[in-house]
Write an enzyme that holds these catalytic residues in place. Structure first.
Site, PDB file in Angstrom:
ATOM      1  N   THR A 178      71.152 -22.478 -40.407  1.00  0.00           N
ATOM      2  CA  THR A 178      71.786 -23.489 -41.258  1.00  0.00           C
ATOM      3  C   THR A 178      70.818 -23.939 -42.348  1.00  0.00           C
ATOM      4  O   THR A 178      69.645 -23.583 -42.322  1.00  0.00           O
ATOM      5  CB  THR A 178      72.196 -24.715 -40.422  1.00  0.00           C
ATOM      6  OG1 THR A 178      71.009 -25.202 -39.809  1.00  0.00           O
ATOM      7  CG2 THR A 178      73.217 -24.369 -39.370  1.00  0.00           C
ATOM      8  N   GLU A 323      78.426 -22.449 -39.552  1.00  0.00           N
ATOM      9  CA  GLU A 323      78.969 -22.328 -38.191  1.00  0.00           C
ATOM     10  C   GLU A 323      80.383 -21.730 -38.162  1.00  0.00           C
ATOM     11  O   GLU A 323      80.888 -21.373 -37.101  1.00  0.00           O
ATOM     12  CB  GLU A 323      79.030 -23.725 -37.535  1.00  0.00           C
ATOM     13  CG  GLU A 323      77.683 -24.364 -37.250  1.00  0.00           C
ATOM     14  CD  GLU A 323      77.106 -25.124 -38.450  1.00  0.00           C
ATOM     15  OE1 GLU A 323      77.497 -24.828 -39.602  1.00  0.00           O
ATOM     16  OE2 GLU A 323      76.260 -25.998 -38.234  1.00  0.00           O
ATOM     17  N   LYS A 434      77.743 -46.860 -48.415  1.00  0.00           N
ATOM     18  CA  LYS A 434      78.448 -48.004 -47.845  1.00  0.00           C
ATOM     19  C   LYS A 434      77.957 -49.254 -48.554  1.00  0.00           C
ATOM     20  O   LYS A 434      76.860 -49.727 -48.323  1.00  0.00           O
ATOM     21  CB  LYS A 434      78.196 -48.082 -46.337  1.00  0.00           C
ATOM     22  CG  LYS A 434      79.509 -48.147 -45.595  1.00  0.00           C
ATOM     23  CD  LYS A 434      79.360 -48.033 -44.119  1.00  0.00           C
ATOM     24  CE  LYS A 434      80.685 -48.395 -43.468  1.00  0.00           C
ATOM     25  NZ  LYS A 434      80.582 -48.456 -42.019  1.00  0.00           N
ATOM     26  N   TRP A 439      83.336 -48.225 -47.992  1.00  0.00           N
ATOM     27  CA  TRP A 439      82.950 -46.851 -48.307  1.00  0.00           C
ATOM     28  C   TRP A 439      83.169 -46.511 -49.770  1.00  0.00           C
ATOM     29  O   TRP A 439      84.183 -46.853 -50.348  1.00  0.00           O
ATOM     30  CB  TRP A 439      83.813 -45.885 -47.512  1.00  0.00           C
ATOM     31  CG  TRP A 439      83.362 -45.703 -46.108  1.00  0.00           C
ATOM     32  CD1 TRP A 439      82.267 -46.269 -45.508  1.00  0.00           C
ATOM     33  CD2 TRP A 439      83.989 -44.890 -45.124  1.00  0.00           C
ATOM     34  NE1 TRP A 439      82.186 -45.868 -44.215  1.00  0.00           N
ATOM     35  CE2 TRP A 439      83.229 -45.013 -43.943  1.00  0.00           C
ATOM     36  CE3 TRP A 439      85.108 -44.071 -45.109  1.00  0.00           C
ATOM     37  CZ2 TRP A 439      83.547 -44.355 -42.776  1.00  0.00           C
ATOM     38  CZ3 TRP A 439      85.430 -43.408 -43.946  1.00  0.00           C
ATOM     39  CH2 TRP A 439      84.656 -43.549 -42.795  1.00  0.00           C
TER      40      TRP A 439
HETATM   41  P1  AMP Z   1      76.442 -25.016 -44.965  1.00  0.00           P
HETATM   42  O1  AMP Z   1      76.506 -24.780 -43.505  1.00  0.00           O
HETATM   43  O2  AMP Z   1      75.057 -25.156 -45.492  1.00  0.00           O
HETATM   44  O3  AMP Z   1      77.247 -23.996 -45.708  1.00  0.00           O
HETATM   45  O4  AMP Z   1      77.122 -26.442 -45.253  1.00  0.00           O
HETATM   46  C1  AMP Z   1      78.429 -26.729 -44.841  1.00  0.00           C
HETATM   47  C2  AMP Z   1      78.886 -27.988 -45.517  1.00  0.00           C
HETATM   48  O5  AMP Z   1      78.980 -27.799 -46.925  1.00  0.00           O
HETATM   49  C3  AMP Z   1      80.271 -28.441 -45.116  1.00  0.00           C
HETATM   50  O6  AMP Z   1      80.288 -29.114 -43.880  1.00  0.00           O
HETATM   51  C4  AMP Z   1      80.644 -29.344 -46.293  1.00  0.00           C
HETATM   52  O7  AMP Z   1      80.043 -30.605 -46.181  1.00  0.00           O
HETATM   53  C5  AMP Z   1      80.006 -28.616 -47.454  1.00  0.00           C
HETATM   54  N1  AMP Z   1      81.022 -27.781 -48.104  1.00  0.00           N
HETATM   55  C6  AMP Z   1      81.269 -26.471 -47.954  1.00  0.00           C
HETATM   56  N2  AMP Z   1      82.299 -26.074 -48.730  1.00  0.00           N
HETATM   57  C7  AMP Z   1      82.722 -27.171 -49.386  1.00  0.00           C
HETATM   58  C8  AMP Z   1      83.780 -27.431 -50.312  1.00  0.00           C
HETATM   59  N3  AMP Z   1      84.575 -26.477 -50.732  1.00  0.00           N
HETATM   60  N4  AMP Z   1      83.930 -28.707 -50.759  1.00  0.00           N
HETATM   61  C9  AMP Z   1      83.108 -29.701 -50.340  1.00  0.00           C
HETATM   62  N5  AMP Z   1      82.100 -29.514 -49.466  1.00  0.00           N
HETATM   63  C10 AMP Z   1      81.912 -28.272 -48.985  1.00  0.00           C
END
Ligand code: AMP
Length: 540
Positions: A178, A323, A434, A439
């Site tokens: 991650t 994930e 916040k 929010w």
């Molecule tokens: P990662 O595992 O680094 O790809 O991060 C995943 C996170 O990226 C998700 O839980 C979201 O918070 C954010 N994310 C991924 N795709 C989007 C999207 N299309 N719009 C907004 N946030 C996104």
């Protein structure tokens, strides 16, 4: 039982699409070959890896860009039953060392331009036995303390005859870590079955509709969730693939689209914002034959979606996480009976994170885990499970316990779900602002700020405030040529017309560069730390 594995994807391409092309940009020039050639080289690579002692369950690491050699590794390693660990090139050296040791990688495949980085970390790699340079020629003394091989020499010495094993579909095929915005990155393992089903799902007509007729340009780096696993989907349907090589700049993307006839591509919003700027500087009014862009990883600003519509390009907004095998967890395309909406309403719909893919299930819950209604208003955390959602972190029972709730993955995203089932992210649990107990959605503030014509990138963060506990601060990178021509007040005035009064940030800071995480997202943790005292002494 018939196994859903990567062998089937590879053999299908050889049998039915053997003449179709793959084009790859490398630091040694362009390579153009067919699926049949790829199959032959994958067999040689399997034999070479066996010769180096790699067998079932072993981990093989790559530090590489999107090239045909990296594509070959994506097939050879899992098809022989081993696991490909794509190391994120944007990681710090410490994170690279941590993830390679944690995965227990035995061989490290590296692109020539990563040699200086490898030199810095190699001594600390506990399990790596040898290094393969992904090149056709030898390199001067590398100063490595492990045996070094040259990719093309290994292939040349190996036979192209190989017997492909029918790996159990639940075996691991790949792994990734991650983005590590808190602590060290967490490992995630992807199975043959998960990759197969995810690939199939992205070819459905109502999702990304990837087809044999497409020419697919892989902009998402393969070191980031294997380019969202799109190369597998492309191979499954026998589409022509274009691999843009090291650091593809907008001018390279433009040339590839035009010369290779690219119809579909993907990537994070920033890449496509830069590309749009490039088109504007060239005065381009269309980007044919490009038809579809799959944009995800973070929310694409509405202004970006609209600009591509004006160029005749459809935007498929994708949501996903490391994930969930990345951006094939949810997607937006208006349902047939929603297509007559006004342009503004359609834009609002496409900017949402959308409907879950077939094979994926979601729910939204409050802080006690109680399901919330799908009314487009109730905000809670999104939980997800499905055919390609992982169920644990690699070798990390502690993190697994924290992130999973009765078989559902806690996404950390605060969302609403509307009556049609469209998910909309309001914020990350940890990024929400916040103010005075209420929010403020940082995502919404950023989205509106990025609609300002002078703003290239905008990040809204929570900054401690003596009166309101937290107030938003907007960090802005301006488009080229706007420095000194746009004031903070211009941007705040623009936001006042679009946001609730108390959502409008108290101040704007202009910066040359916005820090990004290993997966290319705005690094709000770094910004929060840098600006933590900004409002000290205000408001009282
Ligand atoms: P990662 O595992 O680094 O790809 O991060 C995943 C996170 O990226 C998700 O839980 C979201 O918070 C954010 N994310 C991924 N795709 C989007 C999207 N299309 N719009 C907004 N946030 C996104």
């Amino acid at each position: 039982m018939f196994m859903l594995n990567i062998r089937h994807i590879l053999e299908r391409a050889r049998l039915y699409f053997g003449r179709k092309e793959i084009v790859s940009r490398t630091d040694e020039g362009y390579v153009r070959y067919t699926y049949r050639d790829m199959f032959d080289r994958v067999c040689r690579l399997i034999n070479a890896l066996e010769g180096l002692g790699i067998g079932y369950g072993d981990r093989v690491a790559s530090m590489a860009w999107n090239t045909h050699r990296h594509l070959e590794l994506h097939f050879a390693v899992p098809v022989m039953g081993a696991v490909l660990h794509t190391v994120n090139l944007r990681y710090s050296p410490e994170e690279m060392i941590y993830t390679i040791n944690k995965a227990g990688d035995r061989i490290l495949f590296v692109d020539p331009d990563m040699i200086p980085t490898v030199r810095k970390i190699l001594e600390k790699l506990e399990t790596v036995e040898s290094v393969v340079i992904m090149s056709s020629k030898g390199h001067e003394d590398l100063g490595f303390n492990k045996p070094v091989y040259i990719y093309e020499e290994l292939l040349e010495k190996s036979s192209s005859e190989c017997r492909l094993r029918d790996i159990d579909e639940n075996s691991p095929a790949a792994m990734c870590f991650t983005s590590g915005t808190t602590g060290f990155p967490k490992g995630v393992t992807y199975t043959h079955r998960g990759i197969f089903l995810r690939s199939l799902a992205t070819c459905l007509a109502d999702t990304y509709a990837l087809s044999e007729r497409d020419v697919i340009l892989h902009i998402v780096p393969m070191f980031h969730i294997s380019s969202w696993f799109m190369p597998y989907a492309a191979t499954l349907v026998g589409a022509k693939q274009v691999l843009p090589g090291p650091r593809p700049k907008p001018e390279i993307i433009y040339d590839l689209i035009k010369k290779e006839g690219v119809t579909v591509s993907d990537g994070a919003p920033t890449v496509w914002i830069d590309f749009l700027n490039y088109l504007r500087t060239r005065g381009e009014k269309n980007i044919e034959p490009l038809r579809r862009l799959i944009i995800g990883g973070s929310a694409p600003p509405k202004a970006l979606i609209k600009s591509y519509w004006e160029l005749g390009v459809e935007v498929y907004h994708a949501w996903g996480m490391t994930e969930t095998y990345d951006s094939a967890a949810a997607f937006t395309r208006p349902k047939s009976y929603l297509e007559d909406l006004s342009e503004e309403a359609r834009l609002g719909l496409v900017a949402k994170q959308g409907l879950p893919f077939p094979g994926i299930e979601v729910m939204v819950v409050d802080e006690s885990g109680k399901p919330l209604p799908w009314d487009g208003r109730s905000i809670g955390e999104l939980l997800i499970r499905g055919a390609w959602v992982v169920e644990e972190y690699y070798g990390d029972p502690e993190a697994t316990k924290k992130s999973f709730l009765n078989g559902w993955l806690r996404t950390g995203d605060l969302v609403t779900i509307d009556g049609e089932g469209y998910i909309e992210i309001v914020d990350r649990v940890k990024d929400v602002i916040k103010s005075g107990g209420e929010w403020i959605s940082s995502v919404r503030v950023e989205n509106e700020a990025m609609a300002h014509p002078a703003v290239l990138e905008a990040v809204a963060i929570a900054v401690p405030h003596p009166r309101w506990i937290e107030r938003p601060l907007l960090i802005v990178k301006l488009r080229e040529g706007y420095a000194g021509k746009v004031s903070k007040e211009d941007i705040l005035g623009f936001l006042r017309e679009r946001l609730p009064k108390w959502w409008v940030p108290d101040d704007v800071v202009f910066v040359d560069e916005i820090p990004k995480t290993g997966t290319g997202k705005f690094d709000k943790k770094v910004l929060r730390e840098r600006f933590k005292d900004y409002y000290r002494g205000s408001g009282l």
